[in-house]
Write an enzyme that holds these catalytic residues in place. Structure first.
Site, PDB file in Angstrom:
ATOM      1  N   PHE A 139       0.829  -1.207   0.000  1.00 16.97           N
ATOM      2  CA  PHE A 139       0.000   0.000   0.000  1.00 16.97           C
ATOM      3  C   PHE A 139       0.862   1.255   0.000  1.00 16.97           C
ATOM      4  CE2 PHE A 139      -2.522  -3.403   1.526  1.00 16.97           C
ATOM      5  CZ  PHE A 139      -3.799  -3.144   1.051  1.00 16.97           C
ATOM      6  N   CYS A 140       0.213   2.365  -0.302  1.00 15.25           N
ATOM      7  CA  CYS A 140       0.854   3.663  -0.323  1.00 15.25           C
ATOM      8  C   CYS A 140       1.658   3.847   0.963  1.00 15.25           C
ATOM      9  CB  CYS A 140      -0.217   4.736  -0.411  1.00 15.25           C
ATOM     10  SG  CYS A 140       0.418   6.397  -0.282  1.00 15.25           S
ATOM     11  N   PRO A 141       2.920   4.217   0.989  1.00 16.45           N
ATOM     12  CA  PRO A 141       3.690   4.609  -0.193  1.00 16.45           C
ATOM     13  C   PRO A 141       4.527   3.470  -0.786  1.00 16.45           C
ATOM     14  CG  PRO A 141       4.888   5.207   1.771  1.00 16.45           C
ATOM     15  CD  PRO A 141       3.658   4.468   2.225  1.00 16.45           C
TER      16      PRO A 141
END
Ligand SMILES: Cc1cc2nc3c(=O)[nH]c(=O)nc-3n(C[C@H](O)[C@H](O)[C@H](O)COP(=O)(O)OP(=O)(O)OC[C@H]3O[C@@H](n4cnc5c(N)ncnc54)[C@H](O)[C@@H]3O)c2cc1C
Lengths: 76, 378
Positions: free
Chosen positions: A13-15
């Site tokens: 997931f981000c980042p």
């Protein structure tokens, strides 16, 4: 030009996906193409922004079955 | 006898151990279950206090408690760090040369700042991730007479709120010193907004605008030039500073990497059961999981409660029933006397409210209540 290198960041997931692309870009040479695979929508928005800021080329982007494919050419 | 072994005596490990001691009292008294903890230190540090040390609001000595005093006496506690994990044979070996075997293992060894990953960061930046660094940051802030302050963040790092909190607290500190007209703030962040949590970014950006804090997003530090006093980014931009404040990127512990339990020290973990991927008697909690959630004490706390319940069932009745739903609760200091909070889980994003004094005082109270919280008394 070498063959396209796949940066498989699916499930991260981000980042995460952006960080993996940055790391992969460091070891690539100008002209190389990399394809990031990501299942994270936020990253699919962030990565093109990052490419634009740095000045690399976004070759193509698509989504298939929840997986984003972003193809980047290292420009400098 | 079923043996539960906990490796790591920080926030997650301590809460888990005390939770198990409480749930399994009859089994432990009847010698049907044992709980053992191995840790690297006899002292337990309240890490969030480091932020307050940097602003002279807590003394370093207030950060520590003797780990033994935090544990239920039925827990076997040894200060002897693990050096190798043999998961196929259910045993670990320690620095002291002892071998401990187990039926169930919980790994909660935490994470550490990795300043060396950005050349020049170690030599030129101040940070709050060790006692020594926090004390030096306090001295740097105290003696700063004005100039450009740059805040540079690497990911992942412990406690998602630290970059914002440092900025808000520095602003108030220099305001109190009547120095604001001589100080400029440049906040940078690795992704396309000023915080990893979207709603927190939406809340903080107008606060920064109001304070005159400038920011650059998609900024990943490549190297720090200590002579020219600037940070170069991977993206080709440059930020100049007179005082550089870093939130360094983190890694899990070396022992995790050396034993090939997880890249960069992050152990692949099932997000609901907290089992290590591919193992059914090894569990992971706190900073050292590879889960895409905040590396925070509150994460470790909620995970430890779920795991405590599940492990107790596993040793007495044979099956785990609770799932970790990604719950995290983080205070956000929004200055010297105001705070808000972010409460969220896998499905529900945080909705920070306007900061208030009451929430700030609650956080200060928690700084003292932490010891009772890890003892399981709260
Ligand atoms: C400046 C700062 C501010 C923070 N603010 C907040 C906040 O406001 N809110 C919040 O929720 N969190 C905050 N945190 C984060 C929080 O402190 C951590 O996320 C939390 O402590 C993680 O718990 P843990 O159990 O995973 O690891 P830790 O608490 O770090 O414990 C790790 C334990 O493992 C032991 N260990 C290490 N190696 C070995 C080994 N080889 N063998 C055996 N034992 C080993 C260590 O001795 C230690 O006891 C902050 C952290 C910092 C640094």
């Amino acid at each position: 030009m070498s063959e396209t290198r796949i940066v498989d960041a699916r499930g991260s997931f981000c980042p995460g996906p952006l960080m993996e692309l940055i790391a992969a870009m460091k070891t690539a040479t100008v002209g190389d193409e990399l394809e990031v695979l990501s299942t994270d929508r936020g990253s699919a928005e962030d990565i093109p922004e990052w490419i634009k800021k740095v000045g690399h080329t976004l070759v193509s982007s698509s989504e298939e079955g929840g997986v984003y494919h972003l193809r980047v050419r290292k420009a400098k | 006898m079923k043996r539960i072994l906990i490796v790591g005596g920080g926030t997650g490990g301590t809460i888990l151990a005390n939770n198990l001691a409480r749930r399994l009292r009859p089994e432990i008294d009847g010698a049907r279950v044992s709980v053992t903890m191995l840790s690297a230190s006899a002292r337990h540090m309240y890490q969030p206090g480091l932020l307050y040390v940097a602003f002279g609001k807590m003394a370093p000595s207030e950060l520590y408690a003797d780990q033994k005093t935090l544990l239920d006496p039925v827990i076997h506690f040894h200060v002897d760090p693990v050096e190798s994990f043999d998961l196929d044979h259910n045993e670990v070996k320690t620095k002291g040369g002892s071998v401990y075997d187990y039926d169930y293992l919980a790994i909660c060894t935490g994470s550490r700042p990795e300043l060396v990953s950005v050349p020049g960061l170690m030599e030129n930046a101040h940070h709050v991730y060790t006692e020594d660094a926090a004390v030096k940051t306090a001295e740097a802030l105290r003696t700063f007479e004005g100039g450009r302050i740059a805040i540079v963040t690497g990911v992942p790092h412990k406690c998602p709120m630290v970059p914002l909190e440092l900025t808000f607290m520095m602003y108030d500190y220099f305001k109190d010193r009547d120095l604001l007209d001589k100080v400029s703030f440049m906040y940078t962040y690795p992704i396309g907004r000023i915080h990893s949590l979207e709603n927190v970014a939406k809340w903080a950006a107008p606060e920064f605008d109001r304070m005159g804090v400038r920011y650059e997003t998609l900024f990943n530090a490549r190297e720090v030039d200590g002579v020219k006093k600037c940070v170069h980014s991977e993206e080709g931009s440059k930020v100049e500073f007179d005082l550089l404040i870093a939130v360094p990127p983190h890694k899990g512990m070396e022992v995790i990497e050396q034993n090939k339990l997880g890249t960069a020290g992050w152990i692949p973990t099932n997000r609901a059961t907290l089992a290590m991927e591919g193992r059914n008697n090894v569990f992971v909690l706190g900073d050292t999981t590879n889960l895409p959630i905040s590396k925070a004490g509150s994460t470790a706390h909620y995970e430890a409660e779920v795991l405590g319940e599940n492990l107790a069932r596993l040793v007495t009745q044979g099956g785990a029933m609770r799932f970790y739903e990604g719950k995290v609760f983080c205070f956000i200091e929004a200055g010297k006397d105001r705070a808000t909070y972010a409460s969220f889980d896998y499905k529900n994003p945080p909705q920070p409210r306007p900061p208030s004094r009451a929430i700030h005082w609650f956080k200060l109270a928690y700084n003292r209540l932490y010891w009772n919280s890890v003892r399981g008394l709260l």
